[in-house]
Design a protein around this motif. Sequence first.
Motif, PDB file in Angstrom:
ATOM      1  N   GLY A  33       0.801  -1.220   0.000  1.00 30.99           N
ATOM      2  CA  GLY A  33       0.000   0.000   0.000  1.00 30.99           C
ATOM      3  C   GLY A  33       0.835   1.271   0.000  1.00 30.99           C
ATOM      4  O   GLY A  33       0.297   2.360   0.193  1.00 30.99           O
ATOM      5  N   LEU A  82      -5.376   6.677  -0.622  1.00 34.13           N
ATOM      6  CA  LEU A  82      -6.271   6.827   0.538  1.00 34.13           C
ATOM      7  C   LEU A  82      -5.775   7.866   1.523  1.00 34.13           C
ATOM      8  O   LEU A  82      -6.564   8.542   2.177  1.00 34.13           O
ATOM      9  N   ARG A 115     -11.778   4.899   2.671  1.00 30.35           N
ATOM     10  CA  ARG A 115     -11.027   5.469   3.814  1.00 30.35           C
ATOM     11  C   ARG A 115     -11.673   5.046   5.130  1.00 30.35           C
ATOM     12  O   ARG A 115     -10.980   4.720   6.093  1.00 30.35           O
ATOM     13  N   ASN A 138     -13.588   2.336   5.581  1.00 28.14           N
ATOM     14  CA  ASN A 138     -13.328   0.893   5.741  1.00 28.14           C
ATOM     15  C   ASN A 138     -11.913   0.663   6.264  1.00 28.14           C
ATOM     16  O   ASN A 138     -11.667  -0.178   7.129  1.00 28.14           O
ATOM     17  N   HIS A 139     -10.981   1.424   5.707  1.00 23.28           N
ATOM     18  CA  HIS A 139      -9.584   1.285   6.104  1.00 23.28           C
ATOM     19  C   HIS A 139      -9.398   1.634   7.578  1.00 23.28           C
ATOM     20  O   HIS A 139      -8.715   0.937   8.327  1.00 23.28           O
ATOM     21  N   ARG A 140     -10.067   2.728   7.993  1.00 21.66           N
ATOM     22  CA  ARG A 140      -9.943   3.164   9.388  1.00 21.66           C
ATOM     23  C   ARG A 140     -10.449   2.069  10.332  1.00 21.66           C
ATOM     24  O   ARG A 140      -9.807   1.712  11.314  1.00 21.66           O
ATOM     25  N   HIS A 160      -8.008  -0.963  10.255  1.00 20.89           N
ATOM     26  CA  HIS A 160      -6.745  -0.599  10.894  1.00 20.89           C
ATOM     27  C   HIS A 160      -6.903  -0.584  12.413  1.00 20.89           C
ATOM     28  O   HIS A 160      -6.080  -1.141  13.141  1.00 20.89           O
ATOM     29  N   TYR A 200      -6.657  -0.746  -2.079  1.00 21.74           N
ATOM     30  CA  TYR A 200      -7.650  -1.123  -1.057  1.00 21.74           C
ATOM     31  C   TYR A 200      -7.239  -2.440  -0.415  1.00 21.74           C
ATOM     32  O   TYR A 200      -8.064  -3.276  -0.076  1.00 21.74           O
ATOM     33  N   ALA A 254      -4.866  -4.331   2.525  1.00 22.55           N
ATOM     34  CA  ALA A 254      -4.130  -4.161   3.778  1.00 22.55           C
ATOM     35  C   ALA A 254      -3.132  -5.288   3.905  1.00 22.55           C
ATOM     36  O   ALA A 254      -3.449  -6.454   3.634  1.00 22.55           O
TER      37      ALA A 254
END
Length: 392
Positions: free
Chosen positions: A176, A209, A298, A300-302, A305, A323, A325
């Motif tokens: 990423g 992102l 963003r 979803n990533h938060r 994470h 997208y 991880a």
Amino acid sequence: MSEFDFDTRSNRGGTGAVKWTRYGPDDRDEMLPFWVADMDFRLAPVIQEALQARLDHGFFGYSEPTPSLNQAFIEWLYAQYAWQVREDWLVWVPGIVPGFNLACMVLETQGASIMMNTPVYYPFLYAPQNTGHRAIYTPLTQRWSRPAEIDFELMRSSLAKDTRMFLACNPQNPTGRVYSRDELSALAGFCIEHDLLICSDEIHSPLVLDTKREHHTIGEVAPEIESKLIALFAPSKAWNFAGLGCGVAVIPDPTLRARFRAVHNGLVPMMSPMSMTAAEAAYRHGEPWRQALLAYLRENHRLLHDRMNKLPGIHMHAAQGTYLAWIDVSSLQLNSPAEWLRSFGIALSEGSQFQGPGYVRFNFACPRPMLQAGINRFETGVHAAIDRRDDT
Ligand SMILES: Cc1ncc(COP(=O)(O)O)c(C=O)c1O
């Protein structure tokens, strides 16, 4: 509230969608897939409408990219990354994987070596061998405290007399990373100093992102690299029509481009008319959908994470782009962590496929309820692995 719906999950069962069939069953929730890089979001309405209109036309003979498609791409590239390219520099390809394999084939010396950083999208790993060359793998530096970095010292010491090309991936799958101007200019400098061609796969470029970063394309950062450059772009990842097959190689140097065309013709099919229609609609009209997608990704990533980094011994760096991880699960001491997690109903990509043992890759481009269900299963699998490890 977005005008586009990313929250509703559609049933992709019975369509042959590999994401859902590989670890099946494809129409139930026993196995939730977060592996291959396609998104569980319906096509942008503007693209769907353009495809419908093309379908209604009713003719699907061999087709060349139209001047209008070329212009749409050229204008998009300039608007996004300030790189002004010419129409005659473009060679459209029906996929980026064929694109970087063809790039390896332009090398005049047979049995040369081609360098790349690892971990990397696994078809990179085999492209040199596929095309009669040899690969040199130089790992990125991966530390707990900071994002993966290019290790120029290692690259210098790993060069061989016959090294002729560097295969780059930016934004980088699977870590990423979105490289900075400084990193790209150092990479260009390295290739120039050692007389290497560079093939730069930038398929993930519309998927940045991290709001503090932006994508830079190496041809704009370092114009002096143009005579050695094959840069690959595609709308199919960001606008989610990977199954249509579509990409474009930007090759400023006429000799290099002629060699690329020569190996391309007769080996690789022309792009399909549907993929060209989708590409043009994405480049011309796809920006509102892409912006809404990025906002959704963003979030979803938060979520991912936060939840991953709360798990004992599990570590996920923030993905600057893509997208995907890249999650360090080495503390679980499992030989095949993705296989272990599949027994808890969640299909991820095995890090070792990318030359990243001890990691799994988690594709978080899906409706949030599906992501939440997947994270719950991941957590259950991790706790079970910890219990097993501590019992032995
Ligand atoms: C870096 C990278 N390049 C290429 C591809 C695939 O491109 P295509 O389907 O156009 O061959 C992917 C798909 O995940 C990718 O991540």
